[in-house]
Design a protein around this motif. Sequence first.
Motif, short mmCIF file in Angstrom:
data_model
loop_
_atom_site.label_atom_id
_atom_site.label_comp_id
_atom_site.label_asym_id
_atom_site.label_seq_id
_atom_site.Cartn_x
_atom_site.Cartn_y
_atom_site.Cartn_z
N GLN A 114 35.31 18.35 -2.10
CA GLN A 114 34.23 17.64 -1.73
C GLN A 114 34.41 16.72 -0.69
OE1 GLN A 114 31.47 18.06 -3.75
NE2 GLN A 114 30.01 16.35 -2.73
N VAL A 115 33.41 16.54 0.20
CA VAL A 115 33.34 15.85 1.45
C VAL A 115 32.21 14.91 1.46
CG1 VAL A 115 33.72 15.66 4.08
CG2 VAL A 115 34.99 17.15 2.81
N GLN A 116 32.33 13.51 1.76
CA GLN A 116 31.21 12.87 1.98
C GLN A 116 31.24 12.45 3.41
OE1 GLN A 116 33.55 11.79 -0.74
NE2 GLN A 116 32.28 13.12 -1.81
N LEU A 117 30.11 12.32 3.98
CA LEU A 117 29.89 12.08 5.53
C LEU A 117 28.89 11.08 5.60
CD1 LEU A 117 29.62 15.71 6.80
CD2 LEU A 117 31.68 14.27 6.77
N VAL A 118 29.25 9.81 6.38
CA VAL A 118 28.49 9.02 6.72
C VAL A 118 28.39 8.66 8.30
CG1 VAL A 118 27.87 6.32 6.55
CG2 VAL A 118 28.79 7.62 4.68
N TRP A 126 26.48 17.55 4.47
CA TRP A 126 25.79 16.97 5.44
C TRP A 126 25.73 15.22 5.01
CZ3 TRP A 126 23.13 19.27 9.27
CH2 TRP A 126 23.09 20.73 9.17
N GLY A 127 25.54 14.57 6.13
CA GLY A 127 25.28 13.29 6.01
C GLY A 127 24.11 12.92 5.79
N GLN A 128 23.64 11.35 5.82
CA GLN A 128 22.26 11.07 5.56
C GLN A 128 21.39 10.96 6.91
OE1 GLN A 128 24.65 8.93 5.82
NE2 GLN A 128 23.89 7.51 7.25
N GLY A 129 22.24 11.16 8.04
CA GLY A 129 21.38 10.78 9.34
C GLY A 129 21.44 9.44 9.92
N THR A 130 21.36 9.39 11.24
CA THR A 130 21.18 8.25 11.86
C THR A 130 20.27 8.48 12.98
OG1 THR A 130 22.34 6.28 13.14
CG2 THR A 130 23.07 8.64 13.65
N GLN A 131 19.24 7.39 13.24
CA GLN A 131 18.00 7.49 14.20
C GLN A 131 18.32 7.37 15.45
OE1 GLN A 131 14.71 8.52 13.70
NE2 GLN A 131 14.68 8.66 15.97
#
Length: 129
Positions: free
Chosen positions: A1-5, A119-124
């Motif tokens: 498991q990998v978490q991406l931010v 996948w990460g949550q994204g940045t605008q």
Amino acid sequence: QVQLVESGGGLVQAGGSLRLSCAASGRSFSSYNMGWFRQAPGKEREFVAAINWGGGSTYYADSVKGRFTISRDTAKNMVYLQMNSLKPEDTAVYYCAAQTLSYGWRPSSLSSGPAYVYWGQGTQVTVSS
């Protein structure tokens, strides 16, 4: 498991620069190829750039080639996207993603969203004209 931010997004004028960061947590970060994708309002998600597990190979979408640079610091579990000469059409939510090495290093897989498992949550990122 990998978490991406992801982080580093913001508002910038055309011609300006931003550096996006992606912090990865979990085991075996170096066991994944990493990619950046983006999605603009009303448009499909599109591939931006990818880097292999060791950082020695990179691949870019034609639309960003020569302007964006992807890099990774495996010791820090970080992936970066340096974006220069930004254009209004670069405005989008930018996502960091991880791909298992089972796909090898093939453009067809690197540019395919479904080939990425985390996948990460994204940045605008917003580029004003």
